[in-house]
Design an enzyme around this catalytic site. Structure first.
Site, PDB file in Angstrom:
ATOM      1  N   THR A   1       0.826  -1.207   0.000  1.00  0.00           N
ATOM      2  CA  THR A   1       0.000   0.000   0.000  1.00  0.00           C
ATOM      3  C   THR A   1       0.860   1.257   0.000  1.00  0.00           C
ATOM      4  OG1 THR A   1      -1.575   1.273   1.347  1.00  0.00           O
ATOM      5  CG2 THR A   1      -0.114  -0.206   2.532  1.00  0.00           C
ATOM      6  N   ASP A   2       0.304   2.346  -0.528  1.00  0.00           N
ATOM      7  CA  ASP A   2       0.994   3.633  -0.479  1.00  0.00           C
ATOM      8  C   ASP A   2       1.124   4.159   0.946  1.00  0.00           C
ATOM      9  OD1 ASP A   2      -1.690   4.311  -0.058  1.00  0.00           O
ATOM     10  OD2 ASP A   2      -1.803   5.740  -1.718  1.00  0.00           O
ATOM     11  N   GLU A   3       0.367   3.588   1.874  1.00  0.00           N
ATOM     12  CA  GLU A   3       0.412   4.053   3.264  1.00  0.00           C
ATOM     13  C   GLU A   3       1.774   3.836   3.921  1.00  0.00           C
ATOM     14  OE1 GLU A   3      -2.855   3.248   5.915  1.00  0.00           O
ATOM     15  OE2 GLU A   3      -4.200   2.842   4.221  1.00  0.00           O
TER      16      GLU A   3
ATOM     17  N   TYR B   1      -1.435  -0.508  11.138  1.00  0.00           N
ATOM     18  CA  TYR B   1      -1.725  -1.174   9.863  1.00  0.00           C
ATOM     19  C   TYR B   1      -0.598  -0.942   8.856  1.00  0.00           C
ATOM     20  CZ  TYR B   1      -3.539  -1.898   5.195  1.00  0.00           C
ATOM     21  OH  TYR B   1      -3.672  -2.296   3.892  1.00  0.00           O
ATOM     22  N   SER B   2      -0.248   0.332   8.650  1.00  0.00           N
ATOM     23  CA  SER B   2       0.783   0.614   7.648  1.00  0.00           C
ATOM     24  C   SER B   2       2.149   0.092   8.082  1.00  0.00           C
ATOM     25  CB  SER B   2       0.837   2.107   7.318  1.00  0.00           C
ATOM     26  OG  SER B   2       1.059   2.893   8.466  1.00  0.00           O
TER      27      SER B   2
ATOM     28  N   LYS C   1       2.268  -3.503   7.077  1.00  0.00           N
ATOM     29  CA  LYS C   1       2.509  -3.630   5.641  1.00  0.00           C
ATOM     30  C   LYS C   1       3.979  -3.348   5.309  1.00  0.00           C
ATOM     31  CE  LYS C   1      -0.458  -4.204   2.914  1.00  0.00           C
ATOM     32  NZ  LYS C   1      -1.022  -5.446   2.324  1.00  0.00           N
TER      33      LYS C   1
ATOM     34  N   LYS D   1     -15.596   0.475   3.090  1.00  0.00           N
ATOM     35  CA  LYS D   1     -14.727   1.487   2.506  1.00  0.00           C
ATOM     36  C   LYS D   1     -15.570   2.670   2.044  1.00  0.00           C
ATOM     37  CE  LYS D   1     -11.028  -0.982   3.057  1.00  0.00           C
ATOM     38  NZ  LYS D   1     -10.044  -0.600   4.065  1.00  0.00           N
TER      39      LYS D   1
ATOM     40  N   ARG E   1     -10.267   9.373  12.490  1.00  0.00           N
ATOM     41  CA  ARG E   1      -9.581   8.160  12.934  1.00  0.00           C
ATOM     42  C   ARG E   1      -8.255   8.515  13.578  1.00  0.00           C
ATOM     43  NH1 ARG E   1      -9.383   4.919   7.607  1.00  0.00           N
ATOM     44  NH2 ARG E   1      -7.314   5.782   7.743  1.00  0.00           N
ATOM     45  N   ALA E   2      -7.847   7.743  14.553  1.00  0.00           N
ATOM     46  CA  ALA E   2      -6.512   7.911  15.144  1.00  0.00           C
ATOM     47  C   ALA E   2      -5.457   7.590  14.087  1.00  0.00           C
ATOM     48  CB  ALA E   2      -6.352   6.994  16.347  1.00  0.00           C
ATOM     49  N   GLY E   3      -4.420   8.433  14.003  1.00  0.00           N
ATOM     50  CA  GLY E   3      -3.334   8.184  13.058  1.00  0.00           C
ATOM     51  C   GLY E   3      -3.731   8.323  11.602  1.00  0.00           C
ATOM     52  N   HIS E   4      -4.787   9.098  11.318  1.00  0.00           N
ATOM     53  CA  HIS E   4      -5.293   9.249   9.951  1.00  0.00           C
ATOM     54  C   HIS E   4      -4.415  10.243   9.191  1.00  0.00           C
ATOM     55  CE1 HIS E   4      -9.239   9.654   7.388  1.00  0.00           C
ATOM     56  NE2 HIS E   4      -8.293   8.955   6.789  1.00  0.00           N
TER      57      HIS E   4
END
Length: 196
Positions: free
Chosen positions: A7-9, A31-32, A35, A70, A154-157
């Site tokens: 992912t680009d994240e 999450y990121s 990844k 989503k 969202r936290a960490g958005h």
């Protein structure tokens, strides 16, 4: 050949410009980070054992059959039922939107022509804020912006994601669908399937 779809994240918040595959990974959420950890494992297997790995980092996907949690399928299905559209924070987070068919075309090309051990960013250059995206969806559906409800962010958005796709385009890939064509087809798909 083995393909890891990432992912680009993993690049983290990108205030300006677009990271290339050589830029450092700076994930800012669990999450990121998970990844990014997967990406590093893929590279390690290639370096240590010569496994013919390929890695892609894609921007936000959309299209038919996407589970309605989503933003696009959720907002379309909620709008069909005149339910509120829960928009995170101020809605100014920027994402690049990639139609699923263009993504799968990119994956097939990377598997066939990518250089083992390499990473390829996949993005369509369709950068919109979440509020702009919401407006487009509602306009296509003939629904009012009054359906939008602001909810806590969202936290960490991260505010913006973006990727430089020059390496993938050098293999001969380019998106085959315009954003307008793809979002219209996606909205029409959900409209025609009440079971979703």
């Amino acid at each position: 050949r083995y393909l890891q779809i990432s992912t680009d994240e993993v690049y983290g918040h990108v205030p300006e410009g677009s990271p290339t595959e050589r830029d450092p990974l700076q994930p800012r959420s669990p999450y990121s980070a998970s990844k990014a950890g997967g990406d590093l494992l893929v590279g390690a297997y290639h370096t240590t054992y010569g496994v013919p790995t390929l890695l892609t980092r894609a921007s936000n996907n959309f299209g038919p059959y996407q589970y309605p949690e989503k933003i696009i399928p959720l907002f379309v299905t909620n709008a069909i039922d005149d339910e509120p559209l829960p928009l995170y924070g101020d809605g100014l987070q920027v994402r690049d939107w990639l139609y699923v068919d263009d993504h799968t075309d990119a994956l097939e090309l990377v598997l066939a022509a990518g250089v083992p051990g390499s990473t390829y960013n996949v993005g369509a250059g369709n950068e919109f804020t979440n509020i702009e995206l919401t407006r487009r969806v509602l306009e296509l559906m003939g629904k009012p912006m009054t359906l939008v409800r602001s909810v806590p962010d969202r936290a960490g958005h991260d505010r913006r994601y973006s990727v430089d796709t020059a390496a993938l385009r050098a293999l001969g890939w380019a998106p085959a669908h315009s954003f307008d064509e793809a979002i219209r087809a996606t909205v029409d798909w959900y409209r025609g399937r009440g079971d979703w």
